[in-house]
Design an enzyme around this catalytic site. Structure first.
Site, PDB file in Angstrom:
ATOM      1  N   HIS D  18       0.837  -1.208   0.000  1.00 35.02           N
ATOM      2  CA  HIS D  18       0.000   0.000   0.000  1.00 35.02           C
ATOM      3  C   HIS D  18       0.872   1.259   0.000  1.00 35.02           C
ATOM      4  O   HIS D  18       0.619   2.210  -0.726  1.00 35.02           O
ATOM      5  CB  HIS D  18      -0.900   0.021   1.239  1.00 35.02           C
ATOM      6  N   LYS D  42     -17.918  -6.187   7.075  1.00 35.52           N
ATOM      7  CA  LYS D  42     -16.844  -7.056   7.546  1.00 35.52           C
ATOM      8  C   LYS D  42     -16.392  -6.671   8.953  1.00 35.52           C
ATOM      9  O   LYS D  42     -16.476  -5.515   9.356  1.00 35.52           O
ATOM     10  CB  LYS D  42     -15.638  -6.921   6.616  1.00 35.52           C
ATOM     11  N   ARG D  91      -2.284  -6.180  -8.329  1.00 33.40           N
ATOM     12  CA  ARG D  91      -1.273  -7.161  -7.997  1.00 33.40           C
ATOM     13  C   ARG D  91      -1.315  -8.387  -8.887  1.00 33.40           C
ATOM     14  O   ARG D  91      -0.448  -8.641  -9.684  1.00 33.40           O
ATOM     15  CB  ARG D  91      -1.416  -7.585  -6.536  1.00 33.40           C
ATOM     16  N   SER D 129      -3.026  -7.897   3.270  1.00 34.14           N
ATOM     17  CA  SER D 129      -3.242  -7.516   4.674  1.00 34.14           C
ATOM     18  C   SER D 129      -3.626  -8.718   5.534  1.00 34.14           C
ATOM     19  O   SER D 129      -3.143  -8.875   6.649  1.00 34.14           O
ATOM     20  CB  SER D 129      -4.355  -6.469   4.764  1.00 34.14           C
TER      21      SER D 129
END
Lengths: 163, 163, 163, 163, 163, 163
Positions: D18, D42, D91, D129
């Protein structure tokens, strides 16, 4: 019109994977035309005539299947044949992208024509015509990959360079 | 330096997808150079000069856009132009892999240059220059795929073989 | 037999990514044969002899590694060498598909031969031999991509066209 | 308006990947807002407040970067901030698909907003993460994956269950 | 038997993408059953009854289409309905993998049942039910994504939390 | 150290695909530890004890294979066992991305540990533990997907809800 589907391809040579898709498609559509492309851009390993003969040989017992040569735009060919369905086999990711591109192009060119994707048996998921030719050229057995009639032709054509 | 971006490509021919990326990039960067590659390895369908003229024609009303030919290493071209941003359009998975490879190569060659990926309108997601040439060659309509000016050139160039 | 592994490829030229895979494989298998393919279909940038010399040069300090040329069917070559393991490096998605196809083909041709996939360092994930040749041809530095010995050969071979 | 970009995410926690994207984006856009989502669906590992503090700590020396919390629709947040550019890091393939879906959704909701994709350094290409939290929870070192300030918070938060 | 196809899904809610697939399938098969799954593992946003009503509403003018609820094994449901074709829409790569897995599982469970993949209009390629619910929940417009009848239900159901 | 490999997984339940990978790995490495993860984040369908018993049952005739439970960080577990190789099966694209992420994470945590990817038989390419449980729960036959011993356990565990 929904009764006729066209399965286009170069079939250079036809493999067990192609044959599997032909069998599946023929169970869905009363009339299936396997259409061999006369692609003037690529140099095929097997001539149009040879591919036609191989396909006719291996599909002769599948009801409703005919084999033809076509050139020009696929969607025009379908219109001439009164067909509205294109059959494509889906194998792996790279296929998938290319097949989508082709199907969307054809849909833009003729919105009433639908592309139907079928999944070959998973044992053919990674089989390709070019690998079959390559294996034969190198002297390997192609028995697992193509019907016997195709095997004979592939060996005749590919093996002479590595006797 | 952040004001100038370069959108490199072969544009053989430029499509509506390219034009869409050009319009998007021109709204982000005050100066955008569309850089036509003089790739000596491939035989293009349209000459460098024809591609330059097509691109200039279709971008003439987009502010800040210029079209140039470049040869040699892309990162060197950017330095000469005092540009630090490469624009690339992202369409599908196969693109994505290749674009990443290229962008990382360029980053290694010149770490201060950043590649910025833009997404064309989804209706161009599966459009490619080579398919446009192929459709034209086979006598199909390319009206949905390219601007009128490009259409004229593509038909002139590709159709003569199938009259 | 499990002691010998074969790492086949065209290595045109060998890159840091190939070298990384060779080092990893050599820690897993006591004997590793790097097998340079004499692929008669493609025109390589570097001759078989040059590739052999480059590979021998850059692997001479890695214990258990030998470099050889092979032609014909890979699985036959393994049998001749009493090897049962094929090493392949996996980089990105397109690789993955092709590698699977190849591995399944080889498994069909010889079920007792296992393909083992290794992952190169992520810093080589997007490195390819053809890009190395292209960068050198365009006058760019390939220092990050290949060992010094390979760099010298690549520059000698590729740069003459753009002096 | 082109001067402000928004980099949205859950940053639970922010990683070196990030931070790399933030640094790249800040070189392209004079003003960059890192926008932490208050996703009520979440259950995050780190609270909104903790994520805000971590992001502010690790970006405090990057000129033009501010960190804020946002809830509601992203495109509405951009309008309120007078911003027209969304930054996203790309990514790997799974990312790519999801990011495209998100970007197209946002484009439909607000056509004037452009999503710009940047590629993090390849050494962060496979960093996530959730893996960082998991490694910390299992007692592993996360020094390679996050800045020191984040490391301290992740260890405090995740490790208590495996002391 | 080839005349009946089943299009299974959770349709939570049905989107324009689903409707597009339904229309395409109904042009291929005289009888199409849209089968809403009563999946006891997931908590849907819309009840089975609501999904049934939405689907019946939006398909009422498409000839040959009926909507039903099913539970249990899909292949058993097809047998009961005397159907031999499963319809699935293919959108993007992640879809593709999952859909293949599902199709092969169903083929193993019942080899005579064929899965037919159709490609929705490319403008729905990245549309998903969960994103529709999320956008509505956040107060965004879902007019581009679902038919009016579905829109009303989605707003009623999702928006109360963000008034 | 190269003699011991660890094949970690949740094996919830073990499938024919897992068994195929175990057999392949056991031919490459004299000692293979199948390591069942005690993942405290997920609620498994089968208890750790049940998975251990199933794995021991189905591997009892494969020489060199032992089955153990492990918790904590995988690389720490390997060090404790004096192992340096992690075995992973590769099936499809989504797998591939996740497996790469995991392998790179583990490499960062312990550079001397190598992840070796093996390809299961293509007939298991699309098989997953969760689908096995789901099919059993819905009353379908799982005979093609798991060994008889696993089948008994899966039916006992999953079918009671749909009697």
């Amino acid at each position: 019109m929904k009764n006729t589907a066209v399965y286009p391809g170069s079939f250079d040579p036809p493999t067990n994977g192609h044959l599997d898709v032909i069998a599946r498609a023929s169970r869905l559509f009363p009339r299936l035309i396997v259409a061999v492309t006369d692609n003037q851009n690529k140099t095929p390993t097997h001539t149009l005539e040879e591919r036609l003969l191989m396909l006719r040989g291996i599909t002769k017992n599948i009801p409703g299947v005919s084999v033809e040569i076509f050139s020009g735009l696929l969607v025009n060919y379908l219109k001439k044949k009164n067909a509205r369905v294109i059959i494509r086999g889906l194998r792996a990711v790279s296929d998938f992208e290319y097949e989508f591109q082709l199907a969307l192009m054809n849909r833009k060119l003729s919105p009433s024509i639908e592309t139907v994707f079928l999944m070959p048996d998973e044992k053919y998921v990674y089989l390709s015509s070019s690998m079959v030719n390559e294996v034969a050229r190198l002297g390997g057995s192609v028995d697992c990959f193509v019907p016997p009639l195709v095997r004979a032709q592939v060996i005749k054509k590919c093996r002479h360079s590595n006797p």
